[in-house]
Each structure stands twice: as structure tokens, then as C-alpha cells.
Scaffold this active site. Structure first.
Site, PDB file in Angstrom:
ATOM      1  N   ARG A 116       2.867  -4.675 -12.665  1.00 19.31           N
ATOM      2  CA  ARG A 116       3.330  -5.723 -13.587  1.00 19.31           C
ATOM      3  C   ARG A 116       3.117  -5.318 -15.047  1.00 19.31           C
ATOM      4  NH1 ARG A 116       0.233 -10.802 -12.011  1.00 19.31           N
ATOM      5  NH2 ARG A 116      -1.314  -9.194 -11.646  1.00 19.31           N
ATOM      6  N   ASN A 173       3.927 -11.148  -9.243  1.00 16.02           N
ATOM      7  CA  ASN A 173       3.659 -10.805  -7.850  1.00 16.02           C
ATOM      8  C   ASN A 173       4.177 -11.918  -6.955  1.00 16.02           C
ATOM      9  OD1 ASN A 173       2.337  -8.407  -8.404  1.00 16.02           O
ATOM     10  ND2 ASN A 173       0.296  -9.285  -8.292  1.00 16.02           N
TER      11      ASN A 173
END
Length: 90
Positions: free
Chosen positions: A18, A36
């Protein structure tokens, strides 16, 4: 403005995917977010030109050093909804 919606699967959680995606998108001038998913995948929503989104998608296949991307499911649409930054969502 074009929008890329993608779900990235493989070893993509717990490997700084990320944060790496946020930095990569910002470098390309792309706005949007990354998060996520409960099933272990990562979801990306990005706004930019087709060229910027092509570059982002190519880089998503590479990911950060510890990631191992096996599949990317993506689609593109046109959007009028502006986004101002690229962020990591929880």
C-alpha cells in the site's frame, strides 16, 4: 478523466504494497486510494490519463521487492469525480 479500478492478488499484504503504491501513484501524478481487502488482496482506485494509468498498472505488476503479484483484475471507466491526492485507506 479516466478511472482504474484494480484488485491485486498474490503476496501483497504485509510487504509494504500500500505504501509503495501510494508513492508510485504520487510520482506518476495519479490520484485515488489503495486498501487491503479481507481476503488478502489489495484494491486500488486511481484517476489519471490513460498513459498514467498504463504506467501505474505496469508498476503494480512489479510491486515492492517482497511482493509477488499473481493476478490483477482491472477495469477502466470515465469519471467526472475529482480526487485530490493518493491515500492509503484502512
Amino acid at each position: 478523466m479516466r478511472e482504474l479500478s484494480a484488485v491485486i492478488r498474490g503476496k501483497v499484504q504485509g510487504v509494504w504494497f500500500r505504501g509503495w503504491t501510494r508513492e508510485t501513484a504520487r510520482d506518476l501524478g495519479v490520484t485515488g486510494w489503495v486498501r487491503n481487502l479481507p481476503d488478502g488482496a489489495v484494491q486500488v482506485l486511481a484517476h489519471g490519463t490513460d498513459q498514467q494509468l498504463d504506467q501505474l498498472e505496469d508498476r503494480l505488476w512489479q510491486g515492492p521487492p517482497l511482493a509477488r503479484v499473481t493476478t490483477i483484475e482491472s477495469r477502466r471507466t470515465t469519471t467526472d469525480t475529482p480526487l485530490t491526492d493518493f491515500s492509503v485507506r484502512r
